[in-house]
Scaffold this motif. Structure first.
Motif, mmCIF file in Angstrom:
data_model
loop_
_atom_site.group_PDB
_atom_site.id
_atom_site.type_symbol
_atom_site.label_atom_id
_atom_site.label_comp_id
_atom_site.label_asym_id
_atom_site.label_seq_id
_atom_site.Cartn_x
_atom_site.Cartn_y
_atom_site.Cartn_z
ATOM 1 N N ASP A 89 -0.668 5.144 0.731
ATOM 2 C CA ASP A 89 -1.839 5.382 -0.108
ATOM 3 C C ASP A 89 -3.014 4.627 0.515
ATOM 4 O OD1 ASP A 89 -3.731 5.799 -2.030
ATOM 5 O OD2 ASP A 89 -2.609 4.876 -3.664
ATOM 6 N N ARG A 112 5.448 5.915 0.801
ATOM 7 C CA ARG A 112 4.412 6.945 0.900
ATOM 8 C C ARG A 112 3.078 6.235 0.950
ATOM 9 N NH1 ARG A 112 7.891 9.228 2.610
ATOM 10 N NH2 ARG A 112 9.226 10.730 1.593
ATOM 11 N N TYR A 144 0.817 -1.215 0.000
ATOM 12 C CA TYR A 144 0.000 0.000 0.000
ATOM 13 C C TYR A 144 0.850 1.266 0.000
ATOM 14 C CZ TYR A 144 0.210 -1.506 4.929
ATOM 15 O OH TYR A 144 0.594 -1.993 6.139
ATOM 16 N N CYS A 145 1.842 1.268 -0.872
ATOM 17 C CA CYS A 145 2.682 2.443 -1.097
ATOM 18 C C CYS A 145 2.251 3.116 -2.399
ATOM 19 C CB CYS A 145 4.147 2.007 -1.188
ATOM 20 S SG CYS A 145 5.298 3.354 -1.528
ATOM 21 N N LYS A 146 2.344 4.432 -2.449
ATOM 22 C CA LYS A 146 1.978 5.170 -3.659
ATOM 23 C C LYS A 146 2.881 4.833 -4.835
ATOM 24 C CE LYS A 146 -0.169 9.211 -1.644
ATOM 25 N NZ LYS A 146 -0.170 10.662 -1.527
ATOM 26 N N LYS A 147 4.105 4.425 -4.556
ATOM 27 C CA LYS A 147 5.073 4.165 -5.622
ATOM 28 C C LYS A 147 4.988 2.753 -6.187
ATOM 29 C CE LYS A 147 8.228 7.480 -3.658
ATOM 30 N NZ LYS A 147 9.530 7.738 -3.078
ATOM 31 N N LYS A 199 -5.158 1.911 -1.392
ATOM 32 C CA LYS A 199 -4.608 0.595 -1.729
ATOM 33 C C LYS A 199 -4.719 -0.388 -0.573
ATOM 34 C CE LYS A 199 -1.278 1.989 -5.179
ATOM 35 N NZ LYS A 199 0.128 1.963 -5.571
#
Length: 69
Positions: A45, A43, A13-16, A48
């Protein structure tokens, strides 16, 4: 809980990161990783993250008299 600041970092659940399949994540920074991995570039998110399912209620302990007035 979903928008808490105390989230343990995970690539899942990371933006990247983008999920490739159920077992791998494609990260912009690290490449192919496992969903449990994390790095300093994490980061959060919240969209997610899938929250745990709520417990199913146990109705077997209830009696007919619990439903009468």
């Amino acid at each position: 809980m979903l928008f808490s600041k105390n989230i343990s970092p995970k690539c899942a659940y990371c933006k990247k990161g983008k999920p490739v399949d159920g077992e791998t994540i494609l990260c912009k920074k690290r490449g192919v990783t496992l969903p449990e991995d994390a790095c300093a570039g994490f980061r959060y998110d919240p969209l997610k993250r899938v929250p745990p399912r709520p417990m199913t209620p146990n109705f077997s302990m209830l009696k007919d008299e619990d439903f009468s007035l």
